[in-house]
Design an enzyme around this catalytic site. Sequence first.
Site, PDB file in Angstrom:
ATOM      1  N   GLU A   1     -12.234  -0.708  26.958  1.00  0.00           N
ATOM      2  CA  GLU A   1     -13.085  -1.860  26.616  1.00  0.00           C
ATOM      3  C   GLU A   1     -12.494  -3.153  27.158  1.00  0.00           C
ATOM      4  O   GLU A   1     -13.207  -4.004  27.685  1.00  0.00           O
ATOM      5  CB  GLU A   1     -13.223  -1.987  25.090  1.00  0.00           C
ATOM      6  CG  GLU A   1     -13.946  -0.835  24.429  1.00  0.00           C
ATOM      7  CD  GLU A   1     -13.019   0.296  23.992  1.00  0.00           C
ATOM      8  OE1 GLU A   1     -12.007   0.565  24.680  1.00  0.00           O
ATOM      9  OE2 GLU A   1     -13.313   0.920  22.964  1.00  0.00           O
TER      10      GLU A   1
ATOM     11  N   CYS B   1     -10.644   0.377  19.025  1.00  0.00           N
ATOM     12  CA  CYS B   1      -9.451  -0.011  18.251  1.00  0.00           C
ATOM     13  C   CYS B   1      -9.567  -1.462  17.794  1.00  0.00           C
ATOM     14  O   CYS B   1     -10.419  -2.224  18.265  1.00  0.00           O
ATOM     15  CB  CYS B   1      -8.185   0.208  19.069  1.00  0.00           C
ATOM     16  SG  CYS B   1      -7.830  -1.124  20.238  1.00  0.00           S
TER      17      CYS B   1
ATOM     18  N   CYS C   1      -9.378  -4.183  20.534  1.00  0.00           N
ATOM     19  CA  CYS C   1     -10.623  -4.292  21.320  1.00  0.00           C
ATOM     20  C   CYS C   1     -11.716  -4.977  20.507  1.00  0.00           C
ATOM     21  O   CYS C   1     -12.505  -5.752  21.045  1.00  0.00           O
ATOM     22  CB  CYS C   1     -11.086  -2.920  21.793  1.00  0.00           C
ATOM     23  SG  CYS C   1     -10.010  -2.287  23.087  1.00  0.00           S
TER      24      CYS C   1
HETATM   25  N1  THU Z   1      -8.507   3.931  23.783  1.00  0.00           N
HETATM   26  C1  THU Z   1      -9.475   3.246  24.458  1.00  0.00           C
HETATM   27  O1  THU Z   1      -9.388   3.052  25.680  1.00  0.00           O
HETATM   28  N2  THU Z   1     -10.523   2.788  23.748  1.00  0.00           N
HETATM   29  C2  THU Z   1     -10.755   3.044  22.432  1.00  0.00           C
HETATM   30  O2  THU Z   1     -11.779   2.615  21.906  1.00  0.00           O
HETATM   31  C3  THU Z   1      -9.784   3.830  21.654  1.00  0.00           C
HETATM   32  C4  THU Z   1      -8.525   4.157  22.353  1.00  0.00           C
HETATM   33  C5  THU Z   1      -7.397   4.490  24.556  1.00  0.00           C
HETATM   34  C6  THU Z   1      -6.044   3.873  24.360  1.00  0.00           C
HETATM   35  C7  THU Z   1      -5.147   5.016  24.788  1.00  0.00           C
HETATM   36  O3  THU Z   1      -5.024   5.008  26.207  1.00  0.00           O
HETATM   37  C8  THU Z   1      -5.910   6.270  24.382  1.00  0.00           C
HETATM   38  O4  THU Z   1      -7.243   5.862  24.219  1.00  0.00           O
HETATM   39  C9  THU Z   1      -5.416   6.925  23.104  1.00  0.00           C
HETATM   40  O5  THU Z   1      -5.282   5.990  22.097  1.00  0.00           O
END
Ligand code: THU
Length: 161
Positions: free
Chosen positions: A75, A112, A115
Amino acid sequence: MKENKIEISYKVFDDINELTKEDAWLLNEAREVTKQAYAPYSNFYVGAAAKLVNGEIVAGTNQENASYPVGLCAERVLLASASTLYPEVAIDTMAISYHSGNGNSNQPIAPCGMCRQSLQEYEMRVKKPIRLILAGLEGKIFVFEKASQLLPLGFTSESMM
Ligand code: THU
């Protein structure tokens, strides 16, 4: 003393066939772009695709690092690209999906906290809510009308006034 209640409402779709053509297309873009994620440490490959109000499509994927905290979520990669390529252009809708090393991808993704904070900042900066389509590669899909719904009582520039 008074007790307050915060309610969040969002739509739940059984699968991609229930979405409008436009939303289904964007979700497919997000699902497709998960293949570009660089996630050798978590094996959790996230893809995001956004439609801007000028009609442009911008995508992002998570980019991990051997030094784990350096990694970026899909994101925020997307938001940084959009802000660089089309500064000040609002985002209409962002779709987010993932595929996972363990093979399960049937629950809508939950962005998360970091984000959620970045999405809220973008909404405030360009003065338009971002619609969010949250999904896996299959299964139910959640649609929120505003990304900031996911961050009740969030800290913003206004909190410092
Ligand atoms: N991650 C994202 O890119 N977006 C999300 O909404 C949740 C988590 C990524 C961060 C990390 O590279 C992996 O997912 C595991 O946490």
